[in-house]
Design a protein around this motif. Structure first.
Motif, PDB file in Angstrom:
ATOM      1  N   PRO A  39      -6.075  -2.688  -4.874  1.00  0.00           N
ATOM      2  CA  PRO A  39      -4.909  -3.764  -5.393  1.00  0.00           C
ATOM      3  C   PRO A  39      -4.677  -3.148  -6.898  1.00  0.00           C
ATOM      4  N   CYS A  40      -3.400  -3.158  -7.138  1.00  0.00           N
ATOM      5  CA  CYS A  40      -2.845  -2.894  -8.642  1.00  0.00           C
ATOM      6  C   CYS A  40      -3.193  -1.514  -9.072  1.00  0.00           C
ATOM      7  N   GLY A  41      -3.210  -0.618  -7.965  1.00  0.00           N
ATOM      8  CA  GLY A  41      -3.238   0.775  -8.242  1.00  0.00           C
ATOM      9  C   GLY A  41      -4.679   1.217  -8.902  1.00  0.00           C
ATOM     10  N   PHE A  42      -5.496   0.499  -8.509  1.00  0.00           N
ATOM     11  CA  PHE A  42      -7.115   0.698  -8.913  1.00  0.00           C
ATOM     12  C   PHE A  42      -7.572   2.195  -8.198  1.00  0.00           C
ATOM     13  N   GLU A  43      -7.019   2.816  -7.392  1.00  0.00           N
ATOM     14  CA  GLU A  43      -7.531   3.951  -7.005  1.00  0.00           C
ATOM     15  C   GLU A  43      -7.534   4.979  -8.096  1.00  0.00           C
ATOM     16  N   ASP A  44      -6.791   4.836  -9.262  1.00  0.00           N
ATOM     17  CA  ASP A  44      -6.997   5.713 -10.200  1.00  0.00           C
ATOM     18  C   ASP A  44      -8.084   5.445 -11.147  1.00  0.00           C
ATOM     19  N   GLU A  45      -9.219   5.939 -11.198  1.00  0.00           N
ATOM     20  CA  GLU A  45     -10.475   5.417 -12.044  1.00  0.00           C
ATOM     21  C   GLU A  45      -9.951   5.477 -13.511  1.00  0.00           C
ATOM     22  N   ASN A  46      -9.264   6.231 -14.082  1.00  0.00           N
ATOM     23  CA  ASN A  46      -8.996   6.484 -15.281  1.00  0.00           C
ATOM     24  C   ASN A  46      -7.927   5.305 -16.006  1.00  0.00           C
ATOM     25  N   LYS A  47      -7.395   4.545 -14.931  1.00  0.00           N
ATOM     26  CA  LYS A  47      -6.354   3.558 -15.227  1.00  0.00           C
ATOM     27  C   LYS A  47      -7.468   2.592 -15.985  1.00  0.00           C
ATOM     28  N   ASP A  48      -6.708   2.081 -17.358  1.00  0.00           N
ATOM     29  CA  ASP A  48      -7.152   0.937 -18.176  1.00  0.00           C
ATOM     30  C   ASP A  48      -7.354  -0.138 -17.743  1.00  0.00           C
ATOM     31  N   ILE A  49      -8.717  -0.702 -16.944  1.00  0.00           N
ATOM     32  CA  ILE A  49      -8.861  -1.761 -16.177  1.00  0.00           C
ATOM     33  C   ILE A  49      -8.672  -3.043 -17.184  1.00  0.00           C
ATOM     34  N   PHE A  50      -8.810  -3.111 -18.557  1.00  0.00           N
ATOM     35  CA  PHE A  50      -8.978  -4.446 -19.249  1.00  0.00           C
ATOM     36  C   PHE A  50      -7.437  -4.632 -19.636  1.00  0.00           C
ATOM     37  N   GLN A  51      -6.343  -3.644 -19.449  1.00  0.00           N
ATOM     38  CA  GLN A  51      -5.341  -3.768 -19.812  1.00  0.00           C
ATOM     39  C   GLN A  51      -4.520  -4.302 -18.672  1.00  0.00           C
ATOM     40  N   THR A  52      -5.100  -3.835 -17.633  1.00  0.00           N
ATOM     41  CA  THR A  52      -4.753  -4.395 -16.083  1.00  0.00           C
ATOM     42  C   THR A  52      -5.110  -5.862 -15.931  1.00  0.00           C
TER      43      THR A  52
END
Length: 703
Positions: free
Chosen positions: A333-346
């Motif tokens: 979900p929400c493009g979480f396949e990118d581990e470098n994506k800022d999870i807190f901002q998401t």
């Protein structure tokens, strides 16, 4: 609130008999020809494993009640003795059914696929020579025969160990009984047999045909090497099941961790509750075994080969993907396949729903990874119930502490059959500087909750992950579970208060957002019954009362009575209860408006979702709790209201799809039995298959 003994006990299904019906549904999946062959064998293994645990815990508990003179009966009115009588009758029927399925169907189907289970006596001379050589070099050194006579006591038989009763005809002493324990820790149950054209040492699979003998057959056929010069009459396999329910006097233990470590070691030595023997074993041998184990003849269960069918799970290791469920890729979900994506901002952009195993569990791991490395994160608090081995969750909690975060972890040492894993992790966490709380006297902490405190421009922000499943990436692949990430301030405040109660002391009983069960002091039961009563009011005023509940078990008599009241007032109630259900639907004048189904399929249905119509503005709750006395009286549990409207829509759709299932679903009848849902002319709806195929198509609510 009604009392447990109010009303007619005929309105309740006995908990233990309901569980036996559940395990029968598991066995029926082994019969289901729609499953690939090795998956059918997997279900047979699960059926056997479930039954082992039932005997170790539930049956042993009933035996203790009888021994202790317990007079109080459950809401259904059956005494412990009556329950044991019914259990034995039903279980023995199921065992015979499982034996027939294996012997007459599955073995033949395996053979058609060139997966052959041989009797040692049927092997060719060359194969026997090869297997005897293998036995002498590999297996023989690990065996220890133990005879008993006047000078040697009957050997101790450990819990669930596979054994051979070896009968020897001694010309001087007469018939001698000897026990040989099958060394299951060192060897697989399935021993590969070389084909005719392979050298003796070529015991590896050849990629085309698989030939096996069971290890007990290999040992029995070469047992003469253990008793040289003796006349071995025969060998008979047997298994002893013991009481494995750990009882800890927590108020007398100065150190809970040490007390549980010592108690786990006693599990293998508990009092016997069941003796399983092969049908070929003579009656006189059965009598000797039963007498030595202080068991009655009613506690002896006869099986066909193989005993301990839980070991049949080894067939899943065979490299035949065509005989297994088709693999699938979990959704992110929400493009979480990118581990470098800022999870807190998401998360700040909106609450995020995960539905495992259709959704990957990796984002949950990544949340802890980012929290461990983020310099703005100052604290992490988490509950751990069953984390498994080689846990990445524990790895990142320790890394967070190494990076200077304040880390507090509530490790529930009393998680049944996971005590040893949890003890090991608790010690490692402590060694890394994590503040570890082992448990609370008298209750288990079953809540699934993680809280991360982060310093941001606007001030301190609390991020929370809660769900229905354990923080275990292995079970997250086979259990269906909900998880939600949020930074809702009210939920964050409640999470902080709950962790303070877990690690310190608190008189707080009712929380602003969370429904909390905290042993005997929580308000979860009362609040659930309040929601039910609200639907009764909505029905009486607006004619639109509606309740839809999906859970693992429904046993609590107070909640069941409230649901009966709702039905009697015209409220439509849809239930989906995977396992034990003590409620009887469809009783005229009592539960006419209640329907209850159960799904047993490829994945273990483990979600809890409670929906109340609320006059068109649905209330949805999800979390760790089933509606059972143990959850509501003797555990720390949470249910969390779903606030995000998009997630509400997603969950309602998930609920509707599962209620529409007419492939895996079975309907509970008022007599306590289950029947397949009548499909009529409806299009087949397999909810689990649907989720695999469509999960990503409609969960795009967030950037």
């Amino acid at each position: 609130m009604p009392t447990e003994d109010s009303g007619d006990n005929k309105l309740f299904i006995n908990r233990e008999l309901s569980w036996i019906e559940f395990n029968l549904r598991v066995l029926e999946e082994a019969k289901n020809e729609n499953h690939p062959l090795l998956e059918r064998i997997k279900f047979l293994s699960i059926f056997s494993s479930n039954l082992d645990e039932f005997m170790m815990i539930r049956v042993s508990g009933l035996r203790r009640q009888i021994k202790g003179g317990v007079l109080e009966s459950p809401p259904d009115g059956l005494t412990p003795t009556e329950q044991l009588t019914e259990i034995r009758k039903e279980v023995k029927l199921q065992i015979r059914e499982a034996d027939t399925l294996w012997r007459d169907t599955l073995v033949e189907l395996l053979s058609e696929e060139k997966i052959n289970i041989h009797k040692y006596k049927d092997l060719s001379k060359k194969q026997k020579n090869c297997m005897r050589e293998y036995f002498e070099k590999e297996v023989f050194p690990a065996l220890t025969p133990m005879s008993f006579d006047v000078g040697r006591p009957f050997p101790f038989i450990s819990n669930l160990s596979l054994n051979l009763a070896v009968i020897i005809n001694d010309p001087d002493a007469g018939m001698i009984f000897s026990r040989v324990k099958v060394p299951r820790d060192a060897f697989r149950r399935l021993i590969q047999v070389p084909p005719e054209n392979v050298h003796c040492h070529g015991l590896d699979k050849n990629g085309k045909e698989f030939n096996f003998v069971f290890i007990e057959d290999l040992i029995a056929s070469n047992v003469d090497l253990l008793f040289p010069g003796m006349d071995v009459v025969n060998c008979y396999p047997f298994v002893v099941t013991r009481d494995a329910d750990i009882e800890i006097e927590e108020d007398e233990a100065s150190d809970l961790l040490t007390a549980i470590e010592e108690s786990v070691g006693l599990r293998r030595t508990g009092l016997p509750t069941r003796l399983e023997v092969n049908r070929s074993m003579p009656k006189w041998v059965r009598i000797i075994l039963a007498q030595k184990l202080s068991l009655s003849s009613t506690d002896v269960y006869t099986n066909d080969d193989p005993l301990k069918k839980s070991d049949l799970m080894e067939f899943m290791d065979i490299d035949r993907p065509d005989l297994k469920d088709k693999p699938y890729l979990p959704f992110y979900p929400c493009g979480f396949e990118d581990e470098n994506k800022d999870i807190f901002q998401t998360i700040k952009n909106g609450d995020i729903l995960f539905y495992h195993p259709y959704d990957s569990f990796n984002p949950v791991i990544n949340l802890l990874k980012q929290a461990a490395d983020d310099p703005d994160v100052i604290a992490i608090k988490q509950t751990l119930y069953r984390v498994g081995k080689n846990s990445p969750v524990v790895k990142y909690l320790m890394r967070a502490r190494e990076n200077g975060k304040q880390v507090s972890v509530m490790v529930e040492l009393k998680a049944r059959f996971d005590e040893e894993n949890n003890i090991e992790w608790a010690k490692k966490l402590e060694q890394s500087g994590v503040h570890v709380v082992y448990g609370i006297v008298g209750i288990k902490v079953h809540a699934k909750l993680c809280m991360i405190v982060r310093r941001e421009k606007e001030g301190m922000t609390t991020y929370v992950h809660f769900g229905t499943g354990n923080y275990n990436p292995i079970t997250a692949r086979v259990y269906t579970d909900f998880g939600i990430m949020t930074c809702d301030s009210a939920i964050g405040c409640d999470a902080a208060d709950l962790f303070n109660a877990l690690t310190g002391h608190s008189g707080k009983i009712k929380y602003d957002s969370l429904l909390v069960s905290f042993g005997k002091t929580g308000t979860m039961r009362e609040e659930i019954i309040g929601y039910i009563q609200n639907e009764i009011n909505n029905q009486n005023i607006n004619g639109n009362g509606y309740i839809a509940l999906k859970m693992n078990q429904l046993v609590d008599p107070y909640v069941i009575k409230a649901l009966y009241d709702a039905s009697q007032n015209g409220v439509k109630v849809d239930l989906q209860v995977r396992g034990i259900c003590s409620l009887r639907p469809g009783i005229p004048g009592v539960s006419d408006n209640i329907k209850c189904t159960s799904i047993v399929g490829r994945f273990l249905e483990h979600t809890r979702l409670y929906m109340f119509g609320n006059n068109g503005d649905p209330v949805l709750l999800t979390g760790s709790a089933d509606m059972m006395p143990r959850n509501l009286n003797r555990r720390v549990e949470i249910l969390v209201p779903v606030k995000d409207n998009n997630i509400k829509k997603d969950l309602i759709k998930i609920l509707n799809i599962h209620f529409a299932d007419n492939v895996n679903s079975r309907m509970l009848l008022s007599d306590g039995t289950y029947v397949r849902v009548n499909r009529n002319d409806d299009k087949p709806c397999d909810s689990q298959k649907w989720m695999i195929e469509h999960r990503g198509e409609w969960n795009e609510n967030h950037p």
